[in-house]
Scaffold this motif. Sequence first.
Motif, PDB file in Angstrom:
ATOM      1  N   ILE A 107     -13.570  29.131   8.708  1.00 48.09           N
ATOM      2  CA  ILE A 107     -14.432  28.528   9.726  1.00 48.09           C
ATOM      3  C   ILE A 107     -15.260  29.638  10.353  1.00 48.09           C
ATOM      4  N   SER A 108     -16.560  29.603  10.129  1.00 44.75           N
ATOM      5  CA  SER A 108     -17.435  30.638  10.695  1.00 44.75           C
ATOM      6  C   SER A 108     -17.891  30.250  12.094  1.00 44.75           C
ATOM      7  N   THR A 117     -22.560  26.146   4.276  1.00 48.25           N
ATOM      8  CA  THR A 117     -21.792  24.903   4.155  1.00 48.25           C
ATOM      9  C   THR A 117     -22.368  23.959   3.109  1.00 48.25           C
ATOM     10  N   PHE A 125     -16.233  25.759   6.658  1.00 48.03           N
ATOM     11  CA  PHE A 125     -16.716  25.041   7.840  1.00 48.03           C
ATOM     12  C   PHE A 125     -17.441  26.018   8.767  1.00 48.03           C
ATOM     13  N   ARG A 126     -18.143  25.462   9.764  1.00 47.95           N
ATOM     14  CA  ARG A 126     -18.732  26.292  10.818  1.00 47.95           C
ATOM     15  C   ARG A 126     -18.715  25.514  12.125  1.00 47.95           C
ATOM     16  N   VAL A 127     -18.792  26.252  13.245  1.00 50.39           N
ATOM     17  CA  VAL A 127     -18.835  25.619  14.559  1.00 50.39           C
ATOM     18  C   VAL A 127     -20.139  25.980  15.274  1.00 50.39           C
ATOM     19  N   ALA A 293     -13.301  28.020  16.966  1.00 50.97           N
ATOM     20  CA  ALA A 293     -12.949  27.941  15.544  1.00 50.97           C
ATOM     21  C   ALA A 293     -11.431  27.933  15.361  1.00 50.97           C
ATOM     22  N   TRP A 297      -9.040  24.688  13.950  1.00 50.52           N
ATOM     23  CA  TRP A 297      -8.046  24.842  12.881  1.00 50.52           C
ATOM     24  C   TRP A 297      -6.651  24.459  13.360  1.00 50.52           C
ATOM     25  N   LEU A 316      -9.564  18.352   8.967  1.00 52.15           N
ATOM     26  CA  LEU A 316     -10.799  18.920   9.519  1.00 52.15           C
ATOM     27  C   LEU A 316     -12.000  18.035   9.206  1.00 52.15           C
TER      28      LEU A 316
END
Length: 322
Positions: A107-108, A117, A125-127, A293, A297, A316
């Motif tokens: 998760i970046s 992505t 994933f990313r936030v 992030a 998770w 997720l």
Amino acid sequence: MIACGITVAQAEIKVGIAGPLSGSSLALGEQQEIGALKAIGHLNDKGGVLGKEIVAISLDDACEPPQAKAVARQMVKEGVIFIVGHVCSGASLAVSKIYEKAGIIMISPASTNPKVTDEGGPNVFRVIGRVDQQGTIAGDYLANNYSNSKIAIIHDGEAYGLGLAEYTKRQLNKRGLTEVMFDSYKKDQKDYRPIVDKLVNKKTDILYAGGYSGDIGIILRQVKKELPNLRLFSGDSLVNAEFMFVAGEASEGTYFSFGPDIRMKPDAADVVAAIREEDDYEPEGYTLYSYGAVQAWAQAVEKAGSLKPKAVIDALRAGSFD
């Protein structure tokens, strides 16, 4: 003694923090590391995840794809099951397949290139938002406010910086405007005379720069000696105090795009206070995105009731997280 060792090993969850702790993106890596470690600490204070303590392993990728690959391989050897990172888009693009093959979730908190992505596996994933969003906003803003100015667009040739520049150019051109210059520079230099000379020769009024704050700060400082009225626009990498330290007075008047400032959210007040008081650190930029992030998770693991990659990935992708 052996049984005791096995018990300890089973009671730990290894989590990796992968980002730039050296080079021109050092400030961003520090934000990431502080945010992620604080989140892990808070989780451990409450008993960890699924009753297991989280152990963090932090490695420096220097925002360089080759080093990022070495970091990823080391993370696989260490047995981590989740990566907070990477920060730079080029690094994230370089390592996603390594993590996918190893069954490691990534998760970046900061990689904004759409390919991260769009082309990454189900484990990626990313936030954070994307550079195509930032470029559209920047292009529209420049067209609306500086249609009669000489606009130059530069970038460092990396996935993040080039992406920002290309999407900004695309939107600017879509609005009927053409930049006087679209060119690149090599990052991590002490002197940027070649690109500065080109900007001066074009008598640039407005500069849009895609890249990282250390490089852009030096370029701005150098170019403003000859073009004192030039105004800089850029992307989210400038959201750190380092840019102002590097650029000095030349930084005044700079505009840049970024996602919501999580420090302003009432439900983040306790975390903001903890980082300020306990770490003596201002949680700017990607600090709270990195914290988030880890939260996403951990909540997905709890929802899945398992640490198995597929179960957590499914959680997720199916859920939303606080």
